[in-house]
Design a protein around this motif. Structure first.
Motif, short mmCIF file in Angstrom:
data_model
loop_
_atom_site.label_atom_id
_atom_site.label_comp_id
_atom_site.label_asym_id
_atom_site.label_seq_id
_atom_site.Cartn_x
_atom_site.Cartn_y
_atom_site.Cartn_z
N GLY A 48 0.82 -1.21 0.00
CA GLY A 48 0.00 0.00 0.00
C GLY A 48 0.86 1.26 0.00
N ALA A 49 0.20 2.41 -0.07
CA ALA A 49 0.90 3.68 -0.16
C ALA A 49 1.77 3.96 1.06
CB ALA A 49 -0.10 4.81 -0.36
N THR A 50 1.22 3.73 2.25
CA THR A 50 1.98 3.99 3.48
C THR A 50 3.18 3.07 3.59
OG1 THR A 50 -0.11 4.59 4.55
CG2 THR A 50 1.79 4.25 5.98
N ASP A 51 3.01 1.81 3.24
CA ASP A 51 4.10 0.85 3.25
C ASP A 51 5.19 1.26 2.26
OD1 ASP A 51 5.19 -1.88 4.02
OD2 ASP A 51 4.97 -2.16 1.86
N PRO A 72 -11.08 4.46 -4.86
CA PRO A 72 -10.24 5.64 -4.63
C PRO A 72 -8.94 5.19 -3.97
CG PRO A 72 -12.48 5.94 -3.78
CD PRO A 72 -12.30 4.48 -4.06
N SER A 73 -7.84 5.70 -4.44
CA SER A 73 -6.54 5.25 -3.94
C SER A 73 -5.52 6.37 -4.06
CB SER A 73 -6.06 4.03 -4.75
OG SER A 73 -4.70 3.76 -4.53
N GLY A 74 -4.51 6.33 -3.21
CA GLY A 74 -3.40 7.25 -3.37
C GLY A 74 -2.64 6.92 -4.65
N ILE A 75 -2.13 7.95 -5.33
CA ILE A 75 -1.36 7.71 -6.55
C ILE A 75 -0.19 6.78 -6.28
CG2 ILE A 75 0.28 8.82 -8.14
CD1 ILE A 75 -1.58 11.08 -8.49
N SER A 76 0.43 6.92 -5.12
CA SER A 76 1.62 6.12 -4.81
C SER A 76 1.33 4.63 -4.79
CB SER A 76 2.24 6.56 -3.48
OG SER A 76 1.30 6.49 -2.44
N ILE A 134 16.32 -0.41 11.61
CA ILE A 134 14.91 -0.17 11.88
C ILE A 134 14.14 -1.35 11.30
CG2 ILE A 134 12.90 1.31 11.54
CD1 ILE A 134 14.81 3.67 11.13
N VAL A 135 13.56 -2.16 12.17
CA VAL A 135 12.77 -3.31 11.74
C VAL A 135 11.38 -2.82 11.38
CG1 VAL A 135 11.80 -5.54 12.40
CG2 VAL A 135 14.08 -4.86 13.22
N VAL A 136 10.93 -3.11 10.16
CA VAL A 136 9.62 -2.66 9.70
C VAL A 136 8.59 -3.77 9.91
CG1 VAL A 136 8.27 -1.82 7.74
CG2 VAL A 136 10.65 -1.12 8.01
N LEU A 137 7.53 -3.43 10.62
CA LEU A 137 6.46 -4.39 10.91
C LEU A 137 5.14 -3.87 10.36
CD1 LEU A 137 5.26 -6.87 12.47
CD2 LEU A 137 5.02 -5.34 14.44
N ASN A 138 4.54 -4.62 9.44
CA ASN A 138 3.20 -4.27 8.95
C ASN A 138 2.16 -4.81 9.92
OD1 ASN A 138 4.94 -4.66 6.26
ND2 ASN A 138 3.32 -3.18 5.88
N GLY A 152 -7.80 -4.95 3.65
CA GLY A 152 -6.79 -4.62 4.66
C GLY A 152 -5.74 -3.64 4.20
N GLY A 153 -6.07 -2.76 3.29
CA GLY A 153 -5.14 -1.76 2.80
C GLY A 153 -5.39 -1.47 1.34
N GLU A 154 -4.75 -0.41 0.84
CA GLU A 154 -4.94 -0.05 -0.56
C GLU A 154 -4.39 -1.12 -1.50
OE1 GLU A 154 -4.57 4.49 -1.42
OE2 GLU A 154 -3.33 4.05 0.32
N GLY A 155 -3.23 -1.69 -1.15
CA GLY A 155 -2.64 -2.73 -1.99
C GLY A 155 -3.58 -3.91 -2.19
N PRO A 156 -4.06 -4.54 -1.09
CA PRO A 156 -5.00 -5.65 -1.23
C PRO A 156 -6.30 -5.25 -1.94
CG PRO A 156 -4.05 -5.66 0.95
CD PRO A 156 -3.61 -4.38 0.30
N GLY A 157 -6.77 -4.03 -1.69
CA GLY A 157 -7.99 -3.57 -2.31
C GLY A 157 -7.85 -3.42 -3.82
N LEU A 158 -6.73 -2.86 -4.25
CA LEU A 158 -6.49 -2.69 -5.69
C LEU A 158 -6.31 -4.04 -6.37
CD1 LEU A 158 -4.13 0.41 -5.57
CD2 LEU A 158 -6.47 0.37 -6.44
N THR A 159 -5.66 -4.97 -5.69
CA THR A 159 -5.51 -6.32 -6.23
C THR A 159 -6.87 -6.97 -6.39
OG1 THR A 159 -3.32 -6.58 -5.22
CG2 THR A 159 -4.50 -8.60 -5.83
N ALA A 160 -7.74 -6.81 -5.40
CA ALA A 160 -9.10 -7.36 -5.47
C ALA A 160 -9.89 -6.71 -6.60
CB ALA A 160 -9.81 -7.15 -4.14
#
Length: 330
Positions: free
Chosen positions: A38-41, A197-201, A59-63, A179-187
């Motif tokens: 997603g955009a935030t990720d 509606p989605s962020g351009i990123s 910095i460990v990144v945790l979604n 569960g986020g823009e990424g999964p939503g756009l895939t769906a």
């Protein structure tokens, strides 16, 4: 006695200085409030390498998605206020109180850095029957509730844009949460929803690859990233009063974290946000760089919240009256 007291004071000052100099002594946890892709990720993982270099520790990144960002926000708020856990967040918590999602918003956090803001698009699959924003609006008006919109839950970017549009046009749709823009756009590409509606990123690469089409940018003018996509005001002139508007991305730590720890994080992320790799990604994704912190960031957060929650209230989308929460109409 006097020498002993002075010595104790000097020792205390030295130990305090060493404690600050030692931060961070170990790896730090950056919690992303949305899922991978997603955009935030995307923004978080782009700034993370330069922030690690500036901090001198990994910095460990945790979604940690869920609850339109409420789960990750509560997780960071419940962690010790020592700066070792921070939030890679978007705009969503500023809406949580009025949407009845959570009482937590960014007033409980310190804005280490508001990295930038995005511009949203109304996206459809490339083979969609909707060729223009006017086509989509006409179908929604003719078939109230029949058109399916990808969402990320109450207070998420899609639901907020939906509320803004509904304030200016007939816009009764059925929202399907993901569960986020990424999964939503895939769906959406899989045919589960008609548009999102989605962020351009989050959508730009798929649009450039020809898998999706942007019907409009949620902006008063076209943007460099998608110069051939018309502004939403062409189809909905009444949207002009809400714009410019868009998602934003930032780094937040508990408000009661030590001031010196906040300063270390501020310095690291200010430097990271100026890195060529990050600024290039933000430009390519159509985001507007901000790189602000402290009181300037707090003023931005307050104004964004006022504009947005009252738009939700005016459309009947808010679950709690903003006035009852002490949020003044802008």
């Amino acid at each position: 006695m006097k020498r002993t007291l002075l010595g104790a004071v000097a020792a205390l000052a030295l130990s305090s200085s060493l404690a600050v100099a030692d931060y961070p002594e170990r790896e730090v946890l950056g919690v992303v409030m949305w899922g991978a892709g997603g955009a935030t990720d995307t923004v978080a993982r782009a700034v993370n390498p330069a922030a690690e270099e500036a901090l001198g520790k990994p910095i460990v990144v945790l979604n940690k998605s869920g609850g339109a960002g409420a789960i990750s926000t509560a997780f960071v708020n419940a962690a010790p206020a020592d700066g070792y856990t921070f939030l890679y967040g978007a705009e969503n918590p500023q809406l949580h109180p009025v949407m009845g999602v959570s009482s937590l918003d960014y007033s409980s956090f310190y804005p280490v850095n508001i990295l930038g803001r995005g511009v949203a698009v109304i996206a459809v699959p490339s083979d969609s029957k909707y060729k223009t924003m006017a086509d989509l609006l006409a179908d929604i008006k003719a078939n109230p509730g029949a058109v399916k919109m990808g969402s990320t839950g109450p207070g998420g970017l899609p639901s907020t844009i939906s509320a803004l549009i509904a304030n200016a046009a007939d816009f009764e749709v059925t929202a399907i949460p993901f569960g986020g823009e990424g999964p939503g756009l895939t769906a959406m590409l899989g045919g589960e929803v008609d548009f999102m509606p989605s962020g351009i990123s989050a959508a730009a690469e798929q649009i450039k690859a020809g898998k999706m089409r942007a019907l409009a940018v949620v902006n008063p003018s076209s943007v460099d990233t998608l110069p051939n996509v018309p502004p939403i005001t062409d189809a909905i002139p009444g949207m002009d009063k809400f714009l410019p508007w868009g998602p934003f991305y930032g780094v937040f730590v508990r408000k009661d974290a030590p001031d010196d720890v906040k300063a270390v994080l501020e310095s690291a992320f200010k430097k990271a946000a100026e890195s060529e790799q990050f600024t290039t990604l933000m430009a390519n994704r159509g985001n507007v760089m901000m790189n602000i912190s402290g009181s300037e960031a707090e003023a931005f957060l307050k104004k964004w919240q006022q504009v947005t929650v009252w738009a939700l209230q005016d459309t009947g989308a808010a679950k709690v009256d903003p006035a009852s929460l002490g949020i003044k109409r802008p």
